[in-house]
Design a protein around this motif. Structure first.
Motif, PDB file in Angstrom:
ATOM      1  N   VAL A   1      82.226  47.446  26.528  1.00 14.95           N
ATOM      2  CA  VAL A   1      80.740  47.469  26.461  1.00 14.95           C
ATOM      3  C   VAL A   1      80.462  49.030  26.300  1.00 14.95           C
ATOM      4  CG1 VAL A   1      78.451  47.201  27.995  1.00 14.95           C
ATOM      5  CG2 VAL A   1      80.423  45.772  28.327  1.00 14.95           C
ATOM      6  N   PRO A   2      79.777  49.328  25.040  1.00 13.26           N
ATOM      7  CA  PRO A   2      79.546  50.737  24.984  1.00 13.26           C
ATOM      8  C   PRO A   2      78.289  51.054  25.865  1.00 13.26           C
ATOM      9  CG  PRO A   2      78.838  49.296  23.011  1.00 13.26           C
ATOM     10  CD  PRO A   2      79.500  48.589  24.070  1.00 13.26           C
ATOM     11  N   LEU A   3      78.518  52.633  26.269  1.00 14.78           N
ATOM     12  CA  LEU A   3      77.527  53.307  26.987  1.00 14.78           C
ATOM     13  C   LEU A   3      77.691  54.644  26.560  1.00 14.78           C
ATOM     14  CD1 LEU A   3      75.535  53.450  29.390  1.00 14.78           C
ATOM     15  CD2 LEU A   3      77.263  53.882  31.122  1.00 14.78           C
ATOM     16  N   ARG A   4      76.330  55.396  26.137  1.00 16.63           N
ATOM     17  CA  ARG A   4      76.657  56.691  25.785  1.00 16.63           C
ATOM     18  C   ARG A   4      75.998  57.238  27.010  1.00 16.63           C
ATOM     19  NH1 ARG A   4      73.024  54.575  22.105  1.00 16.63           N
ATOM     20  NH2 ARG A   4      71.311  55.880  23.037  1.00 16.63           N
ATOM     21  N   LEU A   5      77.002  58.304  27.447  1.00 15.20           N
ATOM     22  CA  LEU A   5      76.484  59.057  28.715  1.00 15.20           C
ATOM     23  C   LEU A   5      75.301  59.803  28.642  1.00 15.20           C
ATOM     24  CD1 LEU A   5      79.950  60.751  29.637  1.00 15.20           C
ATOM     25  CD2 LEU A   5      78.557  58.834  30.930  1.00 15.20           C
ATOM     26  N   THR A   6      74.717  60.167  27.263  1.00 19.17           N
ATOM     27  CA  THR A   6      73.333  61.001  27.116  1.00 19.17           C
ATOM     28  C   THR A   6      72.336  60.003  27.558  1.00 19.17           C
ATOM     29  OG1 THR A   6      73.653  59.826  24.709  1.00 19.17           O
ATOM     30  CG2 THR A   6      74.349  62.220  25.092  1.00 19.17           C
ATOM     31  N   ASP A   7      72.568  58.812  27.600  1.00 22.09           N
ATOM     32  CA  ASP A   7      71.601  57.816  28.274  1.00 22.09           C
ATOM     33  C   ASP A   7      71.409  58.041  29.706  1.00 22.09           C
ATOM     34  OD1 ASP A   7      71.108  56.650  25.776  1.00 22.09           O
ATOM     35  OD2 ASP A   7      72.370  54.809  26.093  1.00 22.09           O
ATOM     36  N   THR A   8      72.374  58.442  30.258  1.00 24.32           N
ATOM     37  CA  THR A   8      72.394  58.472  31.975  1.00 24.32           C
ATOM     38  C   THR A   8      72.050  60.116  32.269  1.00 24.32           C
ATOM     39  OG1 THR A   8      74.586  58.867  31.917  1.00 24.32           O
ATOM     40  CG2 THR A   8      73.709  56.726  32.294  1.00 24.32           C
ATOM     41  N   ASP A   9      71.709  60.989  31.070  1.00 21.48           N
ATOM     42  CA  ASP A   9      71.433  62.456  31.403  1.00 21.48           C
ATOM     43  C   ASP A   9      72.239  62.971  32.371  1.00 21.48           C
ATOM     44  OD1 ASP A   9      68.137  61.591  31.682  1.00 21.48           O
ATOM     45  OD2 ASP A   9      69.113  62.475  30.077  1.00 21.48           O
ATOM     46  N   LEU A  10      73.851  62.893  32.208  1.00 15.80           N
ATOM     47  CA  LEU A  10      74.909  63.313  33.128  1.00 15.80           C
ATOM     48  C   LEU A  10      75.272  64.942  32.724  1.00 15.80           C
ATOM     49  CD1 LEU A  10      77.298  60.548  33.818  1.00 15.80           C
ATOM     50  CD2 LEU A  10      75.563  61.534  35.251  1.00 15.80           C
ATOM     51  N   THR A  11      75.078  65.221  31.322  1.00 11.36           N
ATOM     52  CA  THR A  11      75.798  66.142  30.862  1.00 11.36           C
ATOM     53  C   THR A  11      74.905  67.124  29.961  1.00 11.36           C
ATOM     54  OG1 THR A  11      76.681  65.073  28.980  1.00 11.36           O
ATOM     55  CG2 THR A  11      78.104  65.383  30.783  1.00 11.36           C
ATOM     56  N   ASP A  12      75.318  68.239  29.584  1.00 12.72           N
ATOM     57  CA  ASP A  12      74.476  69.272  28.722  1.00 12.72           C
ATOM     58  C   ASP A  12      75.582  69.227  27.638  1.00 12.72           C
ATOM     59  OD1 ASP A  12      72.487  69.667  30.707  1.00 12.72           O
ATOM     60  OD2 ASP A  12      73.727  71.240  31.441  1.00 12.72           O
ATOM     61  N   ASP A  13      75.308  70.403  26.738  1.00  9.20           N
ATOM     62  CA  ASP A  13      76.036  70.660  25.568  1.00  9.20           C
ATOM     63  C   ASP A  13      77.167  71.665  25.942  1.00  9.20           C
ATOM     64  OD1 ASP A  13      74.145  69.262  24.114  1.00  9.20           O
ATOM     65  OD2 ASP A  13      72.880  70.980  23.727  1.00  9.20           O
ATOM     66  N   ASP A  14      77.740  71.363  27.153  1.00 13.13           N
ATOM     67  CA  ASP A  14      78.966  72.002  27.355  1.00 13.13           C
ATOM     68  C   ASP A  14      80.151  71.523  26.770  1.00 13.13           C
ATOM     69  OD1 ASP A  14      81.015  73.113  28.657  1.00 13.13           O
ATOM     70  OD2 ASP A  14      80.058  73.327  30.650  1.00 13.13           O
ATOM     71  N   PRO A  15      80.953  72.485  26.194  1.00 13.39           N
ATOM     72  CA  PRO A  15      82.207  71.687  25.482  1.00 13.39           C
ATOM     73  C   PRO A  15      83.096  70.790  26.370  1.00 13.39           C
ATOM     74  CG  PRO A  15      82.205  73.908  24.820  1.00 13.39           C
ATOM     75  CD  PRO A  15      81.032  73.535  25.883  1.00 13.39           C
ATOM     76  N   GLN A  16      82.998  71.088  27.888  1.00 19.64           N
ATOM     77  CA  GLN A  16      83.738  70.710  28.839  1.00 19.64           C
ATOM     78  C   GLN A  16      83.120  69.084  29.028  1.00 19.64           C
ATOM     79  OE1 GLN A  16      84.279  72.876  32.432  1.00 19.64           O
ATOM     80  NE2 GLN A  16      86.362  72.221  32.665  1.00 19.64           N
ATOM     81  N   ASP A  17      81.993  69.287  29.004  1.00 15.26           N
ATOM     82  CA  ASP A  17      81.034  67.820  29.287  1.00 15.26           C
ATOM     83  C   ASP A  17      81.301  66.867  27.851  1.00 15.26           C
ATOM     84  OD1 ASP A  17      80.032  68.626  31.581  1.00 15.26           O
ATOM     85  OD2 ASP A  17      77.948  69.584  30.802  1.00 15.26           O
ATOM     86  N   GLU A  18      81.595  67.554  26.786  1.00 13.52           N
ATOM     87  CA  GLU A  18      81.745  66.651  25.655  1.00 13.52           C
ATOM     88  C   GLU A  18      83.268  65.807  26.136  1.00 13.52           C
ATOM     89  OE1 GLU A  18      82.503  67.130  20.959  1.00 13.52           O
ATOM     90  OE2 GLU A  18      81.140  68.751  21.908  1.00 13.52           O
ATOM     91  N   MET A  19      84.294  66.771  26.336  1.00 15.97           N
ATOM     92  CA  MET A  19      85.571  66.206  26.853  1.00 15.97           C
ATOM     93  C   MET A  19      85.369  64.998  27.816  1.00 15.97           C
ATOM     94  SD  MET A  19      87.911  69.444  26.711  1.00 15.97           S
ATOM     95  CE  MET A  19      88.811  68.877  28.097  1.00 15.97           C
ATOM     96  N   LEU A  20      84.410  65.226  28.795  1.00 16.39           N
ATOM     97  CA  LEU A  20      84.081  64.229  29.764  1.00 16.39           C
ATOM     98  C   LEU A  20      83.721  62.848  29.358  1.00 16.39           C
ATOM     99  CD1 LEU A  20      84.524  63.741  32.941  1.00 16.39           C
ATOM    100  CD2 LEU A  20      82.137  64.869  33.036  1.00 16.39           C
ATOM    101  N   ASN A  21      82.685  63.237  28.158  1.00 22.77           N
ATOM    102  CA  ASN A  21      82.093  62.056  27.644  1.00 22.77           C
ATOM    103  C   ASN A  21      82.944  61.545  26.751  1.00 22.77           C
ATOM    104  OD1 ASN A  21      79.676  62.669  28.388  1.00 22.77           O
ATOM    105  ND2 ASN A  21      79.077  63.598  26.595  1.00 22.77           N
TER     106      ASN A  21
END
Length: 161
Positions: free
Chosen positions: A84-104
């Motif tokens: 089931v695809p879920l984009r983390l951007t839909d949940t407002d969890l992260t910013d544009d931090d590269p570490q956040d991108e790895m988490l995504n």
């Protein structure tokens, strides 16, 4: 203990462990609304079961068990697909931090696992020992070790595609 005191005790404990509920629900939700529904249903199930909580395990272990069971039951009830695809951007969890991108990226890979593998890996990523995971899931330490090794290998393979 009075009902008012029991409610206050539950609320205090829930506030301390709400991140557990959120993380588990996040891995099984389809979108923001589904995440909110799963979270609410999990909290309701925790409250319903709180009167019978006997402290045989830690409160956190018990919360994991209820949250995982609630999410898996919801999956079965809705007869969803395994992925089931879920984009983390839909949940407002992260910013544009590269570490956040790895988490995504990691969460995206985890969501592609089957529901049981997700359960194992989320507990491991949360720092639970193999013994704690076995207690939460209701299995033995050796099975946890084997399963996690296979899941990690699967995630490595998936990340190289």
């Amino acid at each position: 203990m009075t009902d008012k005191n029991k409610e206050k005790e539950f609320t205090d404990l829930l506030l301390q462990h709400q991140a557990i509920v959120y993380k588990v629900c996040l891995l099984y939700a389809q979108d923001k609304e589904d995440l909110a529904d799963l979270y609410q249903e999990t909290v309701y199930n925790l409250w319903k079961s709180y009167r019978t909580f006997e402290n045989r395990s830690s409160f956190g272990t018990w919360v994991y068990r209820i949250a995982l069971n609630t999410c898996i039951t919801d999956l079965r009830r809705r007869k969803r697909h395994e992925y089931v695809p879920l984009r983390l951007t839909d949940t407002d969890l992260t910013d544009d931090d590269p570490q956040d991108e790895m988490l995504n990226d990691l969460y995206s890979l985890i969501r592609r696992l089957n529901k049981l593998d997700r359960m194992y890996i989320v507990l491991w990523l949360d720092g639970k020992t193999y013994e704690e995971i076995a207690d939460i899931i209701g299995t033995n330490r050796n099975q946890v070790a084997v399963r996690l090794h296979r899941i990690k290998e699967k995630l490595k393979t998936m990340s190289n595609l």
